[in-house]
Design an enzyme around this catalytic site. Structure first.
Site, short mmCIF file in Angstrom:
data_model
loop_
_atom_site.label_atom_id
_atom_site.label_comp_id
_atom_site.label_asym_id
_atom_site.label_seq_id
_atom_site.Cartn_x
_atom_site.Cartn_y
_atom_site.Cartn_z
N HIS A 327 0.79 -1.18 -0.13
CA HIS A 327 -0.06 0.12 0.07
C HIS A 327 1.03 1.35 0.05
CE1 HIS A 327 -3.08 2.93 1.65
NE2 HIS A 327 -3.68 2.17 0.75
N CYS A 328 1.80 1.11 0.78
CA CYS A 328 2.86 2.43 0.84
C CYS A 328 3.41 2.75 -0.38
CB CYS A 328 3.89 2.09 2.02
SG CYS A 328 3.05 2.37 3.67
N ILE A 329 3.51 1.89 -1.39
CA ILE A 329 4.44 2.24 -2.54
C ILE A 329 3.42 2.31 -3.78
CG2 ILE A 329 6.30 0.82 -1.54
CD1 ILE A 329 6.07 -1.27 -3.41
#
Length: 342
Positions: A327-329
């Site tokens: 999700h962060c990337i």
């Protein structure tokens, strides 16, 4: 590129839920060598696995910092991933990239927020602070510019008016020191088209860089229903996750406790790797795994939470060591057309 005046909500725009149809997913290739160190090659391999997995379900655009990185990425990525070159400092595009909003007619716009590398933790960040507007221009969408700092991983929405975030992150003086909680609430409503901001307390203690991003501890599964990290007594996150559950229930959310948190060892260091940092794409949920015993149960629990989606696990413990997960990337680009509710 057309820059639109006024906040998006006043023009009828809202941020869609992540399960609403996507045009594509945006990512960026790992490039901050001073952060990744000896893990850079392994990080690139895991980023490529995430990108190639998503590309089986929807198009992916990968941002690369320069010609050398583009060639490196091209060798690792499938033909379904499009590579574009823009100046970037880092590869956490959920936080530095734009957030897209749509209106009732399905028209799409990008919102470009301020970015200061999670409270000026990593220098430089000026290229990351500019890349969001460049990506909106690439897509040919109009742009709203937001007058405050906000990272995409610090919030999640259910598509029905609710936004979930943490006080630990958004009230950090290193982000918007002159804004109160009430003022930030209004800005979120104005720029993302939500009608209710639900404030949890703290994120994971293992979250050493982002000051408690909510996408490591929570994910909406449907309007009003949230999958929420829970930890047993004795775990350093027990008290904060229990309080988060109380706050979410008091706000009227239906809470599904998620009791698993992976603790793999990377580069000789035991880390906390969140299973909830998954990304939802067209028809699938791409879930981080770490090669530990809890992986199978985590995938089964997430599959039960998203019965209409295929659940695909990807190894991401090195990405977790770097500070996040799938999700962060990633950053989703919603389809520029009206979509029926989930």
């Amino acid at each position: 590129m057309t820059t639109l005046a006024g906040p998006p909500a006043a023009a009828g725009f809202r941020m869609p839920a992540e399960w609403e149809p996507h045009e594509r997913t945006l990512m960026a290739w790992p490039c901050r060598r001073d952060m990744w160190g000896a893990q850079l090659a392994a990080a690139k391999a895991q980023y490529a696995d995430v990108a190639n997995t998503i590309a089986a379900f929807e198009p992916v655009t990968m941002v690369c910092a320069d010609g050398g990185d583009a060639a490196d990425a091209q060798a690792a990525l499938s033909a379904e991933v499009t590579i574009v070159e823009h100046p970037i400092d880092d590869s956490w595009l959920r936080d530095s990239g734009p957030i897209f909003v749509r209106d009732a007619a399905g028209r799409r716009a990008g919102v470009h927020f301020g970015f200061n590398a999670w409270g000026e933790k990593f220098h430089p960040w000026d290229r990351d602070a500019a890349v969001g507007a460049l990506l909106v221009e690439d897509l040919g969408d109009p742009l709203f510019r937001a007058p405050f700092i906000l990272e995409g991983g610090s919030l999640t929405v259910d598509g029905a008016g609710r936004l979930l975030t943490t006080e630990q992150c958004l009230l950090q003086p290193s982000r918007n020191p002159l804004l109160t909680r009430d003022e930030i609430t209004v800005l979120l409503e104005d720029h993302l088209g939500v009608t209710e901001v639900i404030w949890l307390g703290r994120g994971l203690v293992e979250d050493r860089d982002t000051d408690g991003h909510v996408d490591l501890i929570a994910a909406f599964t449907a309007p009003g229903i949230v999958l929420l990290q829970a930890c047993p007594p004795g775990d350093p996150n027990h008290e904060s996750t229990a309080e988060n559950g109380e706050r979410a229930r008091a706000a009227g959310l239906q809470v599904v406790d998620f009791p698993l948190l992976a603790r793999p060892t990377v580069a000789g260091e035991e880390i906390g790797a969140s299973y909830l940092n998954f990304t939802i794409v067209n028809g699938a949920v791409v879930v981080p795994t770490s090669g530990v015993e809890a992986d199978d149960e985590a995938l089964a629990r997430i599959a039960a939470a998203y019965p209409r989606h295929e659940v695909v696990g990807v190894r991401a413990e090195v990405i977790a060591w770097g500070g996040g997960g799938p999700h962060c990337i990633t950053q989703q680009v919603p389809s520029a057309a009206s979509a029926a509710p989930r």
